[in-house]
Scaffold this motif. Structure first.
Motif, short mmCIF file in Angstrom:
data_model
loop_
_atom_site.label_atom_id
_atom_site.label_comp_id
_atom_site.label_asym_id
_atom_site.label_seq_id
_atom_site.Cartn_x
_atom_site.Cartn_y
_atom_site.Cartn_z
N ALA A 100 0.83 -1.20 0.00
CA ALA A 100 0.00 0.00 0.00
C ALA A 100 0.86 1.26 0.00
CB ALA A 100 -0.94 0.00 1.21
N THR A 101 1.92 1.27 0.82
CA THR A 101 2.77 2.47 0.84
C THR A 101 3.43 2.67 -0.51
OG1 THR A 101 4.69 1.25 1.66
CG2 THR A 101 3.27 2.29 3.30
N LEU A 102 3.65 1.59 -1.24
CA LEU A 102 4.28 1.73 -2.55
C LEU A 102 3.27 2.10 -3.62
CD1 LEU A 102 6.62 -1.35 -2.24
CD2 LEU A 102 7.36 1.02 -2.40
N GLY A 103 2.01 2.25 -3.21
CA GLY A 103 1.04 2.75 -4.17
C GLY A 103 0.10 1.71 -4.75
N ALA A 104 0.20 0.46 -4.32
CA ALA A 104 -0.68 -0.55 -4.89
C ALA A 104 -2.08 -0.43 -4.31
CB ALA A 104 -0.11 -1.95 -4.58
N GLN A 142 -4.35 -4.82 -6.63
CA GLN A 142 -2.96 -5.08 -6.99
C GLN A 142 -2.23 -5.78 -5.86
OE1 GLN A 142 -2.12 -1.00 -7.97
NE2 GLN A 142 -1.64 -1.55 -10.07
N LYS A 145 -0.69 -9.33 -6.73
CA LYS A 145 0.76 -9.38 -6.91
C LYS A 145 1.52 -9.80 -5.66
CE LYS A 145 0.81 -5.78 -10.41
NZ LYS A 145 1.53 -6.36 -11.55
N GLN A 147 -1.96 4.99 -0.19
CA GLN A 147 -1.38 4.86 -1.53
C GLN A 147 -1.08 6.22 -2.13
OE1 GLN A 147 -3.99 3.14 -0.47
NE2 GLN A 147 -3.94 1.05 -1.20
N VAL A 161 4.60 8.02 0.44
CA VAL A 161 5.64 7.95 1.45
C VAL A 161 6.44 6.68 1.23
CG1 VAL A 161 4.43 9.23 3.23
CG2 VAL A 161 4.09 6.79 3.05
N PHE A 192 8.10 3.81 3.04
CA PHE A 192 8.09 3.23 4.39
C PHE A 192 9.00 2.01 4.42
CE2 PHE A 192 5.44 3.50 8.26
CZ PHE A 192 5.94 2.44 8.95
N PHE A 241 8.56 -2.59 -7.79
CA PHE A 241 7.14 -2.83 -7.53
C PHE A 241 6.32 -1.55 -7.54
CE2 PHE A 241 3.65 -5.34 -6.08
CZ PHE A 241 2.92 -4.53 -5.24
N GLY A 242 6.81 -0.55 -6.81
CA GLY A 242 6.04 0.69 -6.69
C GLY A 242 5.81 1.36 -8.02
N ARG A 293 5.66 -0.42 -10.90
CA ARG A 293 4.82 -1.29 -11.75
C ARG A 293 3.35 -1.15 -11.45
NH1 ARG A 293 8.29 -5.29 -10.58
NH2 ARG A 293 6.70 -6.49 -9.53
N VAL A 294 3.03 -0.76 -10.19
CA VAL A 294 1.61 -0.71 -9.85
C VAL A 294 1.00 0.65 -10.12
CG1 VAL A 294 1.78 -2.53 -8.13
CG2 VAL A 294 2.11 -0.16 -7.44
N ARG A 295 1.77 1.55 -10.71
CA ARG A 295 1.19 2.86 -11.00
C ARG A 295 0.16 2.71 -12.09
NH1 ARG A 295 6.01 6.98 -11.09
NH2 ARG A 295 6.57 6.98 -8.89
N ARG A 355 13.69 -0.04 -2.38
CA ARG A 355 12.31 -0.18 -2.83
C ARG A 355 11.49 1.05 -2.46
NH1 ARG A 355 8.65 -5.03 -0.52
NH2 ARG A 355 8.84 -3.74 1.36
N ALA A 356 11.75 1.56 -1.24
CA ALA A 356 11.01 2.75 -0.80
C ALA A 356 11.44 3.98 -1.59
CB ALA A 356 11.23 2.96 0.69
N ILE A 383 9.99 4.98 -5.53
CA ILE A 383 8.78 5.72 -5.90
C ILE A 383 8.97 7.23 -5.74
CG2 ILE A 383 7.22 3.84 -5.33
CD1 ILE A 383 6.66 5.22 -2.68
#
Lengths: 282, 296, 348
Positions: A180-184, A188, A192, C74, C78, C80, C99-100, C102-104, C151-152, C155
């Motif tokens: 969720a923090t990464l925007g999914a 998703q 995923k 989302q 941020v 995290f 990952f961050g 790809r899910v945009r 990873r953080a 994004i």
């Protein structure tokens, strides 16, 4: 039967009873399981290649195997989908009656197959229970392949739920939060992150349900109708051949079913080993 | 515009509370899933169970009892109990022996052995019965010898017991092996170093540690032993009053359209299943950590 | 993209358990700030509130000048980093990092080639070049931590939030990563908030330290400020080392067991109080009026100097001070201590 495994006690141990327990285990295993199974294999070998082939793959047998395997596949797939939903709901949500549902998921595991068989038949026969309700809609369940599928869904139900449940329980909530923090979005994150994590367990449960369904007898023969080429399952055909004293036929079909069992067992073991290797390390 | 306070209050009022709104499903999705799951389970477990008791008591209690006390049914009940009384202890002893050998020692071929023990699980019950018919039946190689000594295996109690032992073979072992492997050998080695004999060690140290898993395995083994149908159907010959177990009796009565009697006997088996489930659930709730649940 | 954060009177209750009581804080753009406190102090709760993983019961959080309450986690963008890293076990390191991106949604999603490039750049940044195809299970703890960070960062977050980032690592790795994080921050300049219970870590890394206890902020300041000028007994005892003595204050003077000490604490109210002393910089004199009377009970070695255990005053309260090895030799049994770094707080 000669046992050709070599035993090497790697850890010199002061614990007694190795010889006794292992010996007893092997003898008991051989007497109850291995020798009888070997008898089947030897007997079917004794039919000769041509004879075996003729018996095992004559039209009626093939049809029965198709019915057994095909409907088992469908039932296992339905169990995979709904089993996952049930496991999800049991692990992640709280609602009145949750513990009861959790306990009763194992009923198909504990209920004798004959009891299940007559109960399901009565439930779905055209003149009673649900069958009565569905008849005017033109839906016939009992005595059709649909009925067989229903019975196979019943007996495979606990397998998927019970293999997926522990994995879901151990799933770290932080994984979804990270996604969720990464925007999914929720979908998703599910597809995923969560689904791939439980996929091996789901697959294992599916395979277990499938293996059980293929060999199932008691819960199916009452509701099936048992019409050859239509609703006749392979185990039933074995019984019929025995009553006809056609031992060759029974042996051949039995050997084929045993072969399927071995293959399924192998697949399940490979699956578990693969998933342990891929995901096992913490 | 919704203030944060209201969102928090909503948290608590959500029926079917799940993960906080940040990462969970919306309430309507949750409700839908819960209802779907409940409907599926009710349809496939509760409903058939209900049918059994409904049909058994359809003509009232006296008919129900008559169905159970019928001589053939009583014979079937006796036979079922007898078979279980032989098969379950046999598999119990085997389970303990196998788990001891596997958990307390290292040897080559161990995982192969475990796979072999699991074998009966994936074999169709009909095939299980078939193999004994082939081994001891009319056209088997052993038959002349059996005839000569007037030993009847197929179509008699021994055959039924053997077939039942086959299908319930792994139950106790499967419960004990992972648990005993997890428990390791430390306590037993300590006991031996303090001077206990092998048997004393087993009785006083190992057994208390595995007693709940043992009970659990015995419960499952027993439920399956009493309820086995396919394997016994092939091996028993279905001689009325003699080689019919309860499940077979149910089949016979049902095929003769004696529905109430069939369901009456079936209801006893269903009660057994329910009792097994209740005991099993109680055991898991209270002693879950002492029962390795990795195999279900 | 430097972002300042304002926390305005935020209160958080979990099922009536108060985790945070009306907390306010201003986080400057581009600073590296530590939320420091023991477990139960509410620091992780505050971090999660900033991220949007929880919603405040009361109060507002502002990202820049915007009220962040309307934004889902989302949307807040941020970065995290979780205490347990929360890496996706079934994906490779490169896939985790990407990952961050790809899910945009389609409109803002970079091409696959771009995502690969970015992942590779980040791997270089965190000094894990070439490990893109590995799986998390094949990495060490320190490496996993850096993947989580990469990873953080992928994004391009407005703010970086780290929850006890080094908690699960062993001491040597922890020290190395601390330094490395500081360098990284200096290079990228993100506003960074990290949570820790290790005061050494906070003091070493942070531009400012927020000392928290039981859901409240005790003190905010630079490491020097909270160390040299702690404003409460909690802060004094939590940060750095110190000994505590039960004393009494009367008319601006400190009394220990009826003896007056040559310490001026004019601002402190009369009554029972606590005297806190740092172990270093203390002067040892012969027992005399005005100095803290103490009896030496033990001398032990700590690193290059000596730690002396003492029983102070008539009430024989245990205290510890550090002395250079030479001074600790031939120490008489009864000594007097003139403390160098000390504070007096009224007893709560």
């Amino acid at each position: 039967m000669a046992l050709t495994r070599g035993f090497v006690i790697k850890k010199s141990s002061i614990i007694p009873g190795f010889g006794l327990t292992l010996g007893y285990t092997l003898i008991y295993l051989s007497l109850v399981v291995l020798i009888p199974l070997a008898a089947l294999i030897i007997k079917s070998a004794g039919l000769g290649w041509m004879g075996f082939w003729q018996q095992a793959f004559e039209p009626r047998t093939l049809a029965a195997l198709k019915v057994s395997f095909g409907l088992s596949l469908i039932a296992a797939l339905i169990n995979a989908v709904f089993g996952m939903i049930v496991a999800w709901v049991l692990v992640r949500y709280r609602f009145p009656g949750r513990r009861l549902i959790d306990a009763i998921v194992d009923l198909p595991f504990a209920l004798p197959t004959a009891v299940a068989g007559i109960a399901l038949t009565t439930l779905y026969a055209p003149n009673s229970g649900l069958g009565q309700l569905l008849a005017p809609l033109g839906i016939k369940i009992a005595y059709t392949p649909l009925g067989i599928a229903v019975a196979l869904i019943f007996i495979g139900l606990p397998f998927v739920v019970r293999t997926v449940q522990p994995v879901l329980e151990d799933l770290d909530a932080e994984l979804e939060e990270a996604a969720a923090t990464l925007g999914a979005n929720r979908w998703q994150a599910l597809s995923k992150v969560i689904l791939p994590a439980i996929f091996p367990a789901l697959l294992t449960g599916f395979a277990l349900a499938l293996a059980r369904a293929v060999g199932e007898y008691g819960s199916v023969i009452f509701i099936a109708g048992n019409i050859p080429y239509y609703t006749e399952i392979a185990p039933l055909l074995i019984v019929i051949r025995l009553t006809e004293f056609n031992y060759a036929g029974a042996t051949a079909i039995g050997a084929v079913m045993l072969g399927i069992s071995f293959v399924m067992l192998l697949l399940i073991n490979l699956l578990q080993a693969w998933s342990r290797r891929r995901f096992g390390g913490g | 515009m919704v203030s944060p306070g209201e969102i928090a209050l909503r948290d608590k009022r959500v029926f079917g509370a799940g993960l906080p709104p940040a990462t969970g499903e919306t309430r309507s999705v949750r409700l839908a899933l819960i209802l779907a799951a409940i409907a599926f389970i009710m349809l496939f477990t509760v409903l058939p169970l209900f049918v059994v008791f409904f049909e058994a008591l359809r003509n009232g209690l006296p008919t129900y009892i008559a169905g159970i006390l019928d001589p053939e049914s009583l014979a079937a009940i006796r036979l079922t109990l007898l078979v279980a009384a032989i098969a379950v202890p046999a598999n119990l002893i085997f389970g303990i022996a196998a788990a001891w050998a596997i958990a307390k020692f290292e040897f080559k071929g161990k995982s192969f052995l475990i796979t072999l023990i699991d074998l009966p699980f994936s074999v169709s019950p009909v095939v299980a019965g078939l193999v004994y018919v082939l081994l001891f039946g009319g056209q088997s190689a052993l038959n002349p010898w059996l005839q000569a000594h007037d030993v009847q295996i197929v179509f008699a109690l021994p055959g039924i017991v053997l077939a039942t032992m086959f299908v319930t073979f792994p139950f106790v072992a499967r419960e004990l092996i992972p648990l005993m492997q997890e428990q390791g050998t430390g306590e037993e080695e300590a006991a031996l170093s303090l001077g206990a004999s092998g048997f004393q060690t087993f009785w006083r140290v190992t057994l208390p540690n595995i007693k709940w898993a043992l009970l659990y395995g015995v419960l499952l083994c027993n439920a399956r032993a009493m309820g086995e149908f396919g394997a016994v159907a092939v091996v028993s010959g279905r001689i009325r009053g003699v080689t019919n177990t309860m499940p077979l009796q149910v089949e016979i009565l049902y095929n003769e359209y004696a529905y109430v009697a069939a369901f009456a006997v079936a209801s006893l088996l269903a009660l057994l299943a329910l009792v097994t489930l209740v005991l099993r659930t109680l055991l898991e709730w209270h002693y879950g950590d002492q029962i390795s649940a990795t195999n279900h | 993209m430097l972002m300042k954060i304002r926390i305005a009177n935020v209160r958080k209750e979990f099922d009536r358990y108060p985790a945070l009581h009306g907390v306010s804080l201003d986080i400057h753009a581009g600073e590296l700030i530590a939320l420091l406190g023991p477990s139960g102090s509410g620091k992780t709760t505050l971090l999660r509130l900033i991220a949007g993983l929880e919603q405040p019961t009361e109060g507002t959080i502002f990202f820049g000048d915007e009220d962040a309450s309307h934004k889902s986690v989302q949307e807040r963008n941020v970065g995290f980093v979780f205490q347990s890293y929360a890496l996706f076990k079934h994906m490779t390191v490169a896939d985790n990092i990407g990952f961050g991106l790809r899910v945009r949604p389609r409109s803002t999603r970079p091409s696959r080639a771009d995502i690969r490039k970015r992942a590779s750049e980040l791997l270089d940044l965190v000094q894990l070049s070439g490990l893109g195809k590995r799986f998390p299970a094949q990495l060490s703890g320190g490496q996993r931590q850096r993947v989580a960070l990469a990873r953080a960062l992928a994004i391009e977050p407005r703010v970086l939030l780290l929850d006890e980032p080094f908690g699960a690592l062993d001491a040597k790795v922890r020290r190395e990563l601390r330094q490395w994080l500081r360098e990284l921050h200096d290079k990228t300049g993100h506003t960074t908030v990290f949570v820790t219970h290790d005061q050494e870590e906070a003091m070493e890394l942070a531009d400012r330290v927020v000392v928290m206890s039981q859901g409240k902020i005790e003190q905010v300041g630079t490491p020097d400020e909270v160390y040299d000028r702690p404003n409460s007994s909690f802060v004094f005892s939590f940060i750095g080392e110190g000994s505590e003595l039960a004393v009494a204050v009367s008319q601006g003077q400190v009394w220990l067991d009826g003896e007056k000490l040559a310490l001026d604490c004019s601002g402190v109210a009369d009554g029972p109080a606590q005297l806190f002393i740092r172990p270093h910089g203390n002067e040892i004199v012969a027992a005399r009026a005005g100095a803290i009377p103490a009896v030496v009970s033990n001398v032990r070695r700590t690193g290059g100097s000596r730690r002396v255990d003492l029983l102070a005053g008539a009430s024989a309260q245990k205290i510890e001070i550090d002395l250079p090895a030479a001074a600790a030799q031939d120490l008489p049994e009864h000594i007097g201590i003139l403390p160098k770094h000390w504070r007096v707080f009224p007893r709560r």
